[in-house]
Write an enzyme that holds these catalytic residues in place. Structure first.
Site, PDB file in Angstrom:
ATOM      1  N   THR B   1       0.843  -1.199   0.000  1.00  0.00           N
ATOM      2  CA  THR B   1       0.000   0.000   0.000  1.00  0.00           C
ATOM      3  C   THR B   1       0.877   1.248   0.000  1.00  0.00           C
ATOM      4  O   THR B   1       1.911   1.282   0.649  1.00  0.00           O
ATOM      5  CB  THR B   1      -0.884   0.023   1.270  1.00  0.00           C
ATOM      6  OG1 THR B   1      -1.629  -1.177   1.330  1.00  0.00           O
ATOM      7  CG2 THR B   1      -1.828   1.210   1.262  1.00  0.00           C
ATOM      8  N   ARG B  29     -12.153  -9.696  -1.639  1.00  0.00           N
ATOM      9  CA  ARG B  29     -11.804  -8.989  -0.401  1.00  0.00           C
ATOM     10  C   ARG B  29     -11.280  -7.585  -0.703  1.00  0.00           C
ATOM     11  O   ARG B  29     -10.403  -7.414  -1.522  1.00  0.00           O
ATOM     12  CB  ARG B  29     -10.756  -9.796   0.358  1.00  0.00           C
ATOM     13  CG  ARG B  29     -10.301  -9.163   1.673  1.00  0.00           C
ATOM     14  CD  ARG B  29      -9.056  -8.350   1.501  1.00  0.00           C
ATOM     15  NE  ARG B  29      -8.567  -7.798   2.771  1.00  0.00           N
ATOM     16  CZ  ARG B  29      -7.619  -6.876   2.869  1.00  0.00           C
ATOM     17  NH1 ARG B  29      -7.069  -6.395   1.774  1.00  0.00           N
ATOM     18  NH2 ARG B  29      -7.228  -6.404   4.047  1.00  0.00           N
ATOM     19  N   GLY B  31      -9.831  -4.051   1.378  1.00  0.00           N
ATOM     20  CA  GLY B  31      -9.367  -3.548   2.682  1.00  0.00           C
ATOM     21  C   GLY B  31      -9.785  -2.105   2.885  1.00  0.00           C
ATOM     22  O   GLY B  31     -10.741  -1.609   2.291  1.00  0.00           O
ATOM     23  N   GLY B  53      -1.877  -1.106   6.535  1.00  0.00           N
ATOM     24  CA  GLY B  53      -1.833  -2.100   7.610  1.00  0.00           C
ATOM     25  C   GLY B  53      -2.953  -3.103   7.472  1.00  0.00           C
ATOM     26  O   GLY B  53      -3.468  -3.345   6.384  1.00  0.00           O
TER      27      GLY B  53
END
Lengths: 170, 132
Positions: B1, B29, B31, B53
């Site tokens: 990221t 999925r 995030g 994270g």
């Protein structure tokens, strides 16, 4: 006339044991290039929105980081990318999730903010919007680099799951 | 990221985040990165935030908006608000980091992992690149 720029390239178990000196040098050089891209805008009175987009584009192109080219791979071996951008004055925002063919996902998020009435577009619809908007496209294999293929194979071999691997490979 | 936060000469803030997610992800999925208010947030009244994270924990805490709300509503400093919110993330079993720039141009980074790729520059000629 004060301006300020801060960037990140991800967090995780990044230590001198897990990052080679050569990898560290490459990462530092890329972070420097991203700072330069944002600073060139801010120091000449440009907008913070343009500056954050420019800095993130540099990091999306650098294979060392988990974004754009060099992204972590899903279980199926493909790269599906997410990005967002937001302006603090108007609280305008744009975001994309699960996109597969736009070279700079952050610029697609910016286009969602500027050229659509929406905030978040996902999947095939977001890919179609990118084409409709004439953004630079990339073949899915442009985002895939050998190191990530290796990491996915290692994860499958160890039958780890995404959570475990996330902290190992960031 | 990867991510960036900035304050321009006009005093306006912005944030941007981009990611490939996690290795081995499946089932579509997603995030925190593309979720406004979690991994990415900007509000001239408070701060701009970009996070990295354990996405699920950052989503559940609403990290970006939560840091900004603490600054805007309780007058906390960036450092106090950011430390407290990352502690909430840890309370959920998550780790990671954030970069934050405030309305006055003060910028800070915090992380609860062994390392974070990070860098900063500003009109006061402060420039720094760090990893560990």
């Amino acid at each position: 006339s004060r301006w300020s720029l801060m960037i990140h390239g991800g967090s995780g178990i990044i230590t001198p044991d897990t990052l080679s000196a050569e990898g560290e040098a490459r990462a530092r050089a890329a972070l420097d290039r991203a700072l330069n891209a944002g600073e060139a805008i801010l120091a000449t009175g440009g907008s913070s929105l343009d500056a954050v987009e420019a800095a993130v584009r540099v990091l999306e192109d650098d294979p060392h980081f988990n974004a754009g080219r060099g992204s972590a791979l899903g279980l199926d071996g493909t790269a599906t990318l997410d990005a967002a951008i937001m302006a603090g004055d108007s609280r305008a925002a744009g975001a994309v999730a699960g996109v597969t063919r736009t070279r700079h996902p952050v610029s697609l998020a910016r286009r969602v903010m500027d050229e659509s009435p929406h905030v978040l577009l996902a999947g095939a619809g977001a890919d179609a919007f990118s084409l409709d908007q004439g953004l630079e496209q990339a073949r899915p294999d442009w985002f895939v680099i050998p190191e990530r293929v290796y990491q996915l194979a290692a994860m499958k071999r160890d039958s780890a799951d995404a959570f475990d691997v996330d902290m190992k490979y960031g | 990221t990867v991510g960036a936060v900035a304050r321009d000469m006009a005093g306006h803030l912005a944030a941007a985040t981009s990611t490939g997610g996690v290795t081995g992800k499946r089932w579509g999925r997603i995030g925190d990165s593309p979720i406004i208010g979690a991994g990415t947030w900007a509000d001239d009244r408070a701060c701009a935030v970009s996070a990295t994270g354990s996405g699920e924990s950052f989503l559940r805490v609403g990290v970006g908006h939560e840091i900004a709300a603490r600054i805007r509503l309780s007058g906390e400093s960036i450092d106090t608000a950011t430390t407290a919110v990352l502690a909430e993330v840890q309370g959920l079993g998550g780790t990671g980091g954030v970069i934050v720039v405030g309305a006055g141009g003060h910028a800070a980074w915090h992380f609860t992992t062994p390392g974070m790729y990070r860098a900063r520059t500003d009109s006061m000629n402060r420039r720094e690149v760090a990893i560990f």
